[in-house]
Design an enzyme around this catalytic site. Structure first.
Site, PDB file in Angstrom:
ATOM      1  CB  CYS A  25      -0.919  -0.009   1.213  1.00 36.88           C
ATOM      2  SG  CYS A  25      -2.061   1.401   1.262  1.00 36.88           S
ATOM      3  CB  CYS A  63      -1.770   3.967   8.025  1.00 30.55           C
ATOM      4  SG  CYS A  63      -2.914   4.547   6.748  1.00 30.55           S
ATOM      5  CB  CYS A 108      -0.829  -0.060   8.344  1.00 28.88           C
ATOM      6  SG  CYS A 108      -1.452  -1.343   7.234  1.00 28.88           S
ATOM      7  CB  CYS A 152     -14.914  -8.385   6.784  1.00 27.65           C
ATOM      8  SG  CYS A 152     -16.321  -8.184   7.904  1.00 27.65           S
ATOM      9  CB  CYS A 161     -18.074  -6.247   5.353  1.00 27.87           C
ATOM     10  SG  CYS A 161     -17.231  -4.737   5.908  1.00 27.87           S
ATOM     11  CB  CYS A 213     -18.187  -1.309   8.870  1.00 23.75           C
ATOM     12  SG  CYS A 213     -17.108  -2.059  10.126  1.00 23.75           S
ATOM     13  NE  ARG A 217     -17.171  -6.660  13.783  1.00 22.00           N
ATOM     14  CZ  ARG A 217     -17.479  -5.993  12.673  1.00 22.00           C
ATOM     15  NH1 ARG A 217     -16.611  -5.165  12.145  1.00 22.00           N
ATOM     16  NH2 ARG A 217     -18.647  -6.166  12.101  1.00 22.00           N
TER      17      ARG A 217
END
Length: 317
Positions: free
Chosen positions: A58, A62, A65, A101, A132, A192, A264
């Site tokens: 990616c 972030c 991550c 998901c 999802c 979400c 969650r």
């Protein structure tokens, strides 16, 4: 002291949230549990499974991550084919998950990749599972295409407070994320959206994060609360963990502020004791990720989760 009201119809501001955070611990849990039982009668837990369908590489930075190409922790795996994704989904359903998901590490999906994901969404939906995906930033036409494919939920976390956001991520803005959420809503897909705790933020940041989530119109149907899993090679590898009771307080305030949302327990559950999880469930958490892997991080195994829910007399949805 914050008054006891049914927050489903009350505007939520930072003063409300701050007042709830400052309540005596057991008073806060009592209020949160009462609101939870008003909107989610019974003792039920929703179970979701999460699969990384495209790992690493990616372009974003972030700080939490392992999938960022800018850090020293990332691994790379290409987008899985639909048959492989469906096989994992069928296994998750057999284990008791009701929502599947799929996560792909992109800044934003290219059109050819989006078509492959849409194909996978349709195939997973045909198994009788809720679907999802989390794919990064979306345009309005891309969101519409996923809706057409049968997508139920789109995950796009705001991660942290507006004030702290730039200390965690610099390659895109919070406004970029909010535009994706707007596109998802306009397409008729459920949202979400949650955050990550333990990234060095203050309680005031957690208040601001929950104010942002509670102020979304409508509020997210699903709110994942993640604990940072410090990963060597990422900028936040040495971040101090959040105090366990502060985590429970945050869950309780989230329940009060988002009374109809599924809250969650997400990343970081593998580092939580059974007793801490039980407190979180009492405080209003009523969903969890189910399965041994969350994208690239470990998660409690299914047998342990089944045993824990049975010990707590919690029934799966």
């Amino acid at each position: 002291m914050a008054e006891m009201t049914d927050t489903a119809t009350q505007p939520i501001d930072k003063a409300h949230l701050r007042g709830w955070f400052e309540l005596p611990f057991f008073e806060l849990l009592h209020r949160a549990h009462d609101i939870h039982r008003r909107h989610f009668p019974g003792h039920r837990i929703q179970r979701s499974a999460l699969l990384s369908i495209k790992t690493g590489g990616c372009s974003e930075d972030c700080g939490y991550c392992a999938q960022s190409a800018r850090h020293h922790a990332h691994s790379r795996e290409p987008l899985l084919d639909t048959q492989t994704i469906v096989r994992h989904a069928a296994q998750a359903k057999a284990a008791g998950a009701t929502r599947f998901c799929m996560g792909a590490a992109w800044r934003a999906p290219k059109e050819k990749d989006l078509e492959r994901v849409a194909e996978a969404v349709s195939a997973v939906k045909s198994l009788g599972l809720e679907t999802c995906v989390t794919l990064g930033m979306l345009s309005a036409p891309q969101a519409a295409r996923l809706k057409e494919a049968g997508l139920d939920y789109y995950n796009h976390n705001v991660d942290t407070s507006p004030e702290y956001y730039g200390k965690v991520i610099t390659t895109h803005t919070l406004s970029d994320r909010l535009r994706t959420l707007e596109a998802v809503r306009e397409a008729g897909i459920k949202v979400c959206c949650g955050g990550i705790l333990g990234m060095g933020e203050t309680r005031e940041d957690r208040i601001s994060l929950l104010a942002l989530l509670a102020g979304l119109e409508p509020q997210p149907e699903s709110v994942p609360i993640n604990q940072l899993i410090p990963i060597p090679g990422t900028p936040l590898a040495d971040a101090p963990p959040i105090d366990p009771f502060e985590l429970v307080r945050t869950i309780a305030v989230a329940r009060l502020a988002l009374p109809r949302s599924y809250v969650r327990l997400s990343a970081g559950r593998g580092q939580m004791s059974d007793e801490l999880q039980a407190l979180c469930f009492y405080a209003g958490a009523n969903s969890l990720f189910y399965g041994e892997k969350l994208l690239t991080a470990d998660n409690p195994d299914v047998a342990h989760d089944d045993e824990l829910l049975a010990r707590l007399d919690l029934q799966p949805e």
